[in-house]
Write a protein that holds these residues in place. Structure first.
Motif, mmCIF file in Angstrom:
data_model
loop_
_atom_site.group_PDB
_atom_site.id
_atom_site.type_symbol
_atom_site.label_atom_id
_atom_site.label_comp_id
_atom_site.label_asym_id
_atom_site.label_seq_id
_atom_site.Cartn_x
_atom_site.Cartn_y
_atom_site.Cartn_z
ATOM 1 N N SER A 222 45.165 63.803 70.979
ATOM 2 C CA SER A 222 46.109 62.799 71.994
ATOM 3 C C SER A 222 47.326 62.363 72.320
ATOM 4 O O SER A 222 47.997 62.026 73.607
ATOM 5 N N ARG A 223 48.345 63.640 72.071
ATOM 6 C CA ARG A 223 49.723 63.936 72.822
ATOM 7 C C ARG A 223 49.632 65.825 72.797
ATOM 8 O O ARG A 223 49.164 66.196 71.906
ATOM 9 N N ARG A 239 56.341 65.476 84.453
ATOM 10 C CA ARG A 239 55.636 65.053 83.199
ATOM 11 C C ARG A 239 54.329 63.786 83.462
ATOM 12 O O ARG A 239 53.287 64.219 82.598
ATOM 13 N N ALA A 243 50.108 64.372 82.383
ATOM 14 C CA ALA A 243 50.258 63.582 81.210
ATOM 15 C C ALA A 243 49.148 63.148 82.093
ATOM 16 O O ALA A 243 47.875 62.580 81.161
ATOM 17 N N ASP A 244 49.292 63.001 83.630
ATOM 18 C CA ASP A 244 47.777 61.779 84.159
ATOM 19 C C ASP A 244 46.626 63.210 84.340
ATOM 20 O O ASP A 244 45.277 62.519 83.727
ATOM 21 N N VAL A 248 46.658 62.292 78.123
ATOM 22 C CA VAL A 248 47.188 62.390 77.088
ATOM 23 C C VAL A 248 48.576 61.937 77.394
ATOM 24 O O VAL A 248 48.688 62.377 78.420
ATOM 25 N N ASP A 249 49.940 61.744 76.211
ATOM 26 C CA ASP A 249 50.688 61.981 76.462
ATOM 27 C C ASP A 249 51.612 63.235 76.832
ATOM 28 O O ASP A 249 50.658 64.275 75.238
ATOM 29 N N VAL A 250 52.354 63.518 77.169
ATOM 30 C CA VAL A 250 52.651 65.033 77.129
ATOM 31 C C VAL A 250 54.567 64.807 76.512
ATOM 32 O O VAL A 250 55.326 64.091 77.314
#
Ligand SMILES: Cc1cc2nc3c(=O)[nH]c(=O)nc-3n(C[C@H](O)[C@H](O)[C@H](O)COP(=O)(O)OP(=O)(O)OC[C@H]3O[C@@H](n4cnc5c(N)ncnc54)[C@H](O)[C@@H]3O)c2cc1C
Ligand code: SF4
Ligand code: SF4
Lengths: 434, 449
Positions: A222-223, A239, A243-244, A248-250
């Protein structure tokens, strides 16, 4: 005529910028003169306060209790723990959303490009989703053309270090970069401007192409962590966009020099200086000084009357009421050494060091190196002291890596010392104005 | 014919064989290269490397190429022609490695050994670098020249035949050069043996923007200075950037000789173009060793900086006003001003004048770097570098631009359509007013005593 101000700060690194910002808050006229680029361009952009004690204990989960036990003469001992807190709060005010970590005294644990975990007090927002205390699984992505970050190796090291999550690394090709030694600024610029790049699937924009390159490698993490090259001017947008697209989180993993997070911090500070009305002169060194009347009575320490700035050959006088010396350490050239002695080149302040050059270092490269602590001794007002513990000058304070008594690399205290002493020196300089 | 128009090509009668990397350079640069500890800070400052990943960057062009080159018969890499000579890497290096000096000498060697004297590139570069020698022609028939250079057919030909970017509009020639104006006016109107300056106007303010030079005259006479306008050649900046070191040497020799004579007469040298002052102050001593090179470097100043140090310019400007013709500006500090520590000066001073403010548009490079952005092959790179400045100009609270470098000003205008002014013009309006006759001679009589 000299160019005149109330406070003149010499040096434009973290310490000098903080000093100037702290001084100008007090409504005095402040000028900052800086010669070359500061060490912020090498530094990770992390704000370390204290990761290890001088005796090597650590990593410390909370730096504050340890501040009380620092030896006399350590910069933190000089200014006191309360000033360290104040300086951090001051920094938080300047950095705003760009930095995180203010919610707790505890050190955050940030994964580095080598796969180690580093204790730090404040970290760029770009790094926030990557903290090692977070238990979400992480995919690390490296680029073939950026050998400084070997993602699979870093992931293995992190797992070896016992982080509470699974880490996996892949190496991919960065779309749009051909050269194997392209500059980090080139990566950032491609993403900032979302330039068009060629990919196997045809022409695309850099951010889309990068997201598409990484997507097939995601296995439910998830990241995703990238080396810190994700944009410069528009790093937040880059960023968020990635992420979009990836869902996931970047986050960014801080890299060795030259460092974009350091560059971004430098931009942030210089923007703040300009907004606050600090007059900034860069590209030229302060080379000399003149003293005027003595302070209180003829027996007091001399006052600096003016300094000389060398402008490509012409000597331009600058005068101020109070001066702050923030010229950096051995790297920033605020402290110099030759075969004879160690010295401070602008005001020739006293730098204690053993007379015998062979005592400047110990043979064990990992040992406690005396030279790492070389720098100016100061009183509790941060005014440099001579060999007899008397003030060198009545109106000079020193801040940052030019100060002695600490080993920033071993203690992991570099930026914290610059912030705390810069803040105190700047404030006191402004208060000292006549 | 005025001095400025005297052809100087045939004035150096003895033929000098081109000696690239003269001894002085060899001994100078070796320790410089050894000082590099490969921190790559210079690479983070290079505007070309930021937009073109084929450019290996200043660290390679400087110390690394230098080391390679000393080992065996390694040729200078052709990429050195992509360096724009912005000199930003110079002020980045914490170790004082003389990067631009290395680039200038490497470029000269590259051009000497690897560029055919019969190639289009060589002649195009030579023409651009020696703008100074073409300009008199344009200035003799300014209207025809402006008409011809403005024709799209001319631009098309320029691109096809010479590789000059067709997108660019060649600068207009003034109908009267500064030197013509100066002569007609009868030269200096203030005599003052205590306050004397020798004005290095450079090519551009002579042939293209004499209003800048006239503004300087008005401001300096207002403060009671006697102005000398010595004979002069191009500063050499475009020649360094094109590897035409011998052309630059010839020009520099004239300049050093003439300016040194003025210094002997009690003058300090001031320049209104930041690349000219950079050249006299830094590049001359790095590259040449004529007698008096150092003296000229030490006594040369930026025109505004000089007044700040020698007069109370701030008090003088406090509360002055400028007329309707000036409003707020989007200000760009040229790289060559930044390198001389002049980056904050304009914003500081203009803030004191009622009715104008200069908004700094940030520290990015404008991207044109003299002749660099004129070449068809560099046009895109030049505009990519400039993009950040254009954005910031668009965002600033102003629709007019301000800078001290003639080519930056072309780029600013080209990228935004804004009209661009020189700081001296604003100062002249604030201090002396804008009347064409206001020479300030009367006002200064009192101050000069
Ligand atoms: C490779 C590296 C990595 C680091 N990583 C971290 C990290 O991860 N975390 C952390 O907290 N800290 C780190 N640090 C330490 C931290 O960056 C420094 O301690 C801190 O930035 C020092 O700031 P300073 O302002 O005192 O000095 P500097 O940043 O060295 O600035 C000094 C400035 O003064 C200028 N100057 C020098 N002489 C003159 C003169 N005569 N006239 C005018 N100007 C002059 C210099 O050109 C320079 O701009 C790192 C340092 C290095 C070198
Ligand atoms: S002079 Fe400018 S373009 Fe050339 S290498 Fe240095 S920074 Fe890059
Ligand atoms: S900045 Fe100076 S020391 Fe660092 S890599 Fe460039 S030339 Fe070498």
């Amino acid at each position: 005529m000299a160019i005149e101000d109330d406070v003149l700060v010499v040096g434009g690194g973290l310490a000098g910028a903080t000093a100037a910002l702290a001084a100008v808050e007090r409504d005095v006229r402040v000028r900052l003169v800086s010669h070359k680029q500061s060490t912020l361009r090498h530094a990770s952009g992390l704000i370390d306060v204290l990761g290890y004690t001088p005796a090597g204990e650590g990593p410390l989960s909370d730096p504050f209790p340890a501040l009380a036990d620092l030896p006399e003469g350590h910069p933190y001992e000089r200014v006191g723990a309360e000033a360290v807190r104040d300086a951090l709060a001051f920094f938080d005010g300047i950095a705003g959303d760009a930095y995180a970590g203010a919610h707790t005294d505890a050190n955050a644990l940030v994964p580095t490009h080598g796969g180690t975990v580093k204790p730090t007090a404040r970290y760029p927002a770009a790094t926030a989703a990557g903290l090692a205390s977070d238990d979400r699984d992480a995919l690390l992505v490296g680029f073939g053309t950026l050998p400084d970050f070997e993602a699979p190796l870093a992931a293995a090291h992190l797992e070896g270090a016992g982080v509470p999550f699974a880490a996996r690394g892949v190496t991919v090709r960065f779309p749009g970069i051909e050269r194997d030694d392209a500059k980090v600024t080139r990566y950032a610029h491609l993403l900032d401007r979302d330039e068009r790049v060629e990919t196997a699937a045809g022409e695309s924009t850099a951010r889309t192409a990068l997201a598409e390159t990484v997507r097939p490698h995601l296995e439910g993490e998830s990241r995703v962590g990238f080396p810190a090259v994700l944009g410069d001017d528009r790093a937040d947008a880059v960023r968020a966009d990635l992420a979009d697209r990836l869902g996931v989180d970047v986050f960014e993993v801080p890299m060795g020099p030259p460092s974009l997070p350091g560059l971004r911090l430098e931009d942030l500070l210089f923007d703040a200086l300009s907004d606050a009305g600090v007059r900034v002169t860069t590209g030229v060194p302060v080379v000399d000084y003149e003293t005027g009347a003595h302070g209180a009575g003829s027996s007091g320490p001399a006052r600096i009357d003016r300094v000389t700035v060398d402008r490509n050959g012409s000597e331009v006088p600058h005068s101020a009421d109070q001066y702050v010396l923030a010229t950096g350490g051995l790297v920033g050239k605020g402290v110099e050494s030759d075969r004879e002695r160690v010295s401070e080149p602008v005001f020739d302040c006293h730098v204690p060091h053993p007379a015998d050059r062979y005592d400047w270092f110990v043979d064990d490269v990992f040992g406690d190196q005396p030279y790492a602590r070389f720098g100016l001794p100061v009183d509790r007002d941060l005014r440099p002291l001579d060999a007899d513990d008397a003030l060198e000058f009545a109106n000079l304070r020193a801040a940052g890596a030019v100060l002695g008594g600490h080993d920033f690399a071993a203690e992991k205290s570099g930026s914290g010392v610059s912030l705390a002493t810069g803040y105190v020196a700047g404030r006191r300089a402004a208060e000292g104005c006549r | 014919m005025s001095d400025a128009e005297r052809p100087t090509d045939d004035s150096g009668d003895e033929f000098e064989p081109i000696e690239v990397f003269p001894e002085a350079g060899e001994t100078d640069l070796r320790p410089g290269a050894d000082d590099c500890y490969k921190c790559s800070t210079c690479d983070t400052e290079c505007p070309v490397a930021e937009v073109d990943d084929e450019f290996p960057g200043p660290k390679f062009q400087g110390p690394e190429q230098w080391r390679l080159k000393r080992q065996d018969d390694h040729d200078i890499d052709e990429s050195v022609m992509k360096c724009s000579n912005c000199m930003r890497c110079d002020s980045a290096c914490p170790s004082d490695v003389p990067l631009s000096q290395m680039h200038n000498t490497a470029r000269a060697e590259y051009v000497e050994e690897n560029v055919s004297k019969f190639s289009r590139e060589y002649w195009r570069n030579r023409m651009l670098a020696n703008y100074r020698r073409l300009a008199p022609l344009g200035a003799m028939f300014p209207r025809t020249a402006n008409f011809v250079t403005g024709l799209s057919a001319t631009r098309w030909l320029g691109e096809k035949l010479l590789g000059i970017a067709g997108e660019r509009e060649l600068p207009e020639f003034a109908t009267e050069t500064f030197r013509e104006w100066w002569t007609k006016r009868g030269g200096a109107r203030v005599e003052n043996s205590d306050k004397r300056i020798a004005y290095f106007h450079g090519c551009y303010s002579n042939y293209n923007t004499p209003e800048v030079a006239k503004a300087l005259v008005r401001v300096y006479e207002h403060f009671g200075y006697e102005i000398m306008v010595p004979e002069q050649d191009c500063s050499g900046t475009p020649m360094f950037a094109n590897g035409m070191l011998e052309d630059a040497r010839r020009a520099a020799e004239t300049n050093v000789r003439e300016l040194a004579a003025a210094i002997d007469d009690g003058a300090d040298v001031v320049a209104s173009c930041s690349s000219c002052s950079m050249s006299l102050r830094q590049e001359y001593p790095e590259l040449f060793d004529f007698e008096d090179t150092e003296a000229v470097a030490e006594n040369t100043w930026d025109a505004v900086e000089y007044l700040r140090v020698h007069e109370d310019l701030e008090t003088e400007l406090e509360g002055t006003a400028v007329g309707e013709e000036f409003d707020d500006f989007a200000y760009h500090a040229p790289c060559h001003a930044r390198n001389q520590g002049l980056d904050g000066q304009t914003v500081e001073l203009l803030g004191l004048i009622d009715g104008v403010e200069a908004h700094d548009v940030g520290d990015s490079c404008s991207g044109i770097s003299g002749t660099y952005g004129w070449k068809a092959e560099n046009y895109e790179t030049s505009m990519a570098i400039g993009a950040e400045m254009f954005d910031h100009m668009d965002d600033a609270d102003a629709t007019a631009g301000l800078t001290e470098c003639p080519t930056c000003s072309m780029q600013m205008e080209h990228g935004t359509g804004y009209e661009i002014t020189h700081t001296l013009e604003v100062l002249a309006a604030a201090l002396v007013g804008d009347g064409a006759d206001a020479t300030g001679a009367n006002a200064t009589g009192a101050r000069a005593e």
